[in-house]
Motif scaffolding. Sequence first.
Motif, mmCIF file in Angstrom:
data_model
loop_
_atom_site.group_PDB
_atom_site.id
_atom_site.type_symbol
_atom_site.label_atom_id
_atom_site.label_comp_id
_atom_site.label_asym_id
_atom_site.label_seq_id
_atom_site.Cartn_x
_atom_site.Cartn_y
_atom_site.Cartn_z
ATOM 1 N N ASN A 198 0.804 -1.223 0.000
ATOM 2 C CA ASN A 198 0.000 0.000 0.000
ATOM 3 C C ASN A 198 0.836 1.271 0.000
ATOM 4 O O ASN A 198 0.292 2.382 0.130
ATOM 5 C CB ASN A 198 -0.955 0.037 1.203
ATOM 6 N N ALA A 199 2.152 1.131 -0.120
ATOM 7 C CA ALA A 199 3.012 2.311 -0.203
ATOM 8 C C ALA A 199 3.039 2.828 -1.637
ATOM 9 O O ALA A 199 3.031 2.043 -2.588
ATOM 10 C CB ALA A 199 4.420 1.962 0.250
ATOM 11 N N PRO A 200 3.069 4.150 -1.824
ATOM 12 C CA PRO A 200 3.083 4.689 -3.182
ATOM 13 C C PRO A 200 4.435 4.442 -3.865
ATOM 14 O O PRO A 200 5.478 4.439 -3.219
ATOM 15 C CB PRO A 200 2.844 6.182 -2.962
ATOM 16 N N ILE A 201 4.402 4.221 -5.167
ATOM 17 C CA ILE A 201 5.630 4.127 -5.953
ATOM 18 C C ILE A 201 6.069 5.551 -6.271
ATOM 19 O O ILE A 201 5.301 6.338 -6.839
ATOM 20 C CB ILE A 201 5.390 3.327 -7.247
ATOM 21 N N ALA A 202 7.296 5.903 -5.885
ATOM 22 C CA ALA A 202 7.699 7.301 -6.033
ATOM 23 C C ALA A 202 9.209 7.439 -6.111
ATOM 24 O O ALA A 202 9.974 6.639 -5.552
ATOM 25 C CB ALA A 202 7.166 8.129 -4.870
ATOM 26 N N SER A 203 9.630 8.481 -6.816
ATOM 27 C CA SER A 203 11.014 8.954 -6.797
ATOM 28 C C SER A 203 10.964 10.482 -6.745
ATOM 29 O O SER A 203 9.916 11.079 -6.988
ATOM 30 C CB SER A 203 11.767 8.480 -8.045
#
Length: 462
Positions: free
Chosen positions: A70-75
């Motif tokens: 449930n963690a967002p995919i992000a950079s």
Amino acid sequence: MKVAIADTPIPRRNHASILINNKIYVYGGRLTKTPYVDDKSVDTNELWTLDISKPFTTASPSWVQEPSENAPIASYETASLGGVNNDLLVIYNGETSLNPPPPDALSFFNTTSNVWNTPKLNATTTASTTRRLDHTAVTNFNDSSIWILGGLKFNPNNSSDKIYTDDFFSITLSDVNGTDSWQAVDRQKAPDTRARHTATLLKNGKIYVIGGISSNGFASMSQINVYDLNLNTWSVQSSRGSVPGQRQYHRAVAISDTNILIWGGTTDYKYYFNDLYILDTSASPYNWILQPTLGKLPAGRAAHSMVMAGTNLVINFADGVPNTLILDTTSFTWTSEYTPIRLELTSTSSIAPSNNTSYDNPGVSNGPLPSTNPKKNTTDSNAYQSSSAKNIGVIVGSTAGSSILLFSSIAIFLLYRQRKKRFGRSDHEVEGRVRESSFISVRDKKRPSIYLESDTNNQVVI
């Protein structure tokens, strides 16, 4: 479920990192096995931790993978400390491989329950709901507010177009009894647009913005934008000394109540800086110091993460770089072995309400500022010395030199009279012997301290 990993995680850049209690948290980023691969399809939501309460070597740090469901995919995102118990890893915005991107700008990981959550953000500003990257975030422990500055906003009409911004707003957990209610409030616009910069909050309640790039090109490293949380005003402060070259994707941490350390960065993604600079904000104007280091100098890197753990600077990852670097800031020595030292200086478990801390983006976190100033220790070891301290030393040294010269002159005069009576020497003969034997060098420029020397090799250190 936590998984212990024997090997180092895949190299990544533009990830976010922060210290919570005795663990360094590294979240997200763009996976890069080779230098500078600009492909958002390899963005990740991995969460890793490194226990700083135990010794480790840079060749084999003990990484542990944490839950990321449930963690967002992000950079290019930011990581901040939040919550009334200082136990929330708060992730704000960033770029994502998801199309369309998720509408929620804020997520957090509860480090006590190991659960991810995406709360509702009640915004009085549209700026806080506009997706962005390359911004900064700092946390003020007086009210647990998170201050977001600048970055590149996505053009809603063209997802490939990004706009430099001077947005500045705060995010606060509005319900102290829960974690689901967050409020965003507009603040005074920054003096200029800025992205890929650093922002560091010192104990005096001021945020110092260094470097980066704007719509007008690279920002000046000699002009420091400063926001005073107490007065709610911006100012632009000048600096002098060994001013660093312009750069982006460098990282910064506070190493004392008044000193900020920066390392790394790039301008063109071909050359990466490995020089170390310290900004002394107690000087007027501010003073830049090019800090020499001991040990094996590492290769430069950019878009890395950098966290203070006690008196050790811990640097993780970058473009195609998997390894960890350790700098002992008590002696400014690069070392391959990490030993926990003075962890109480950066502890987040027992923060007094009056203390401030800064968490810079992405992955730049210095923890609570030390109650004592490490600058004194480094000055004593000749690691660096402020211009004011040098001036004091020159004054004291000159005064001591004058006193010694006066006493020496009196002694020489009495000796002269005595020898003249006994041996009948001429004035110029005695004067010549005096000049040969009583030379005093008030300052040896090769030494950082002030020395008073005589022909007998005795030294008085001031």
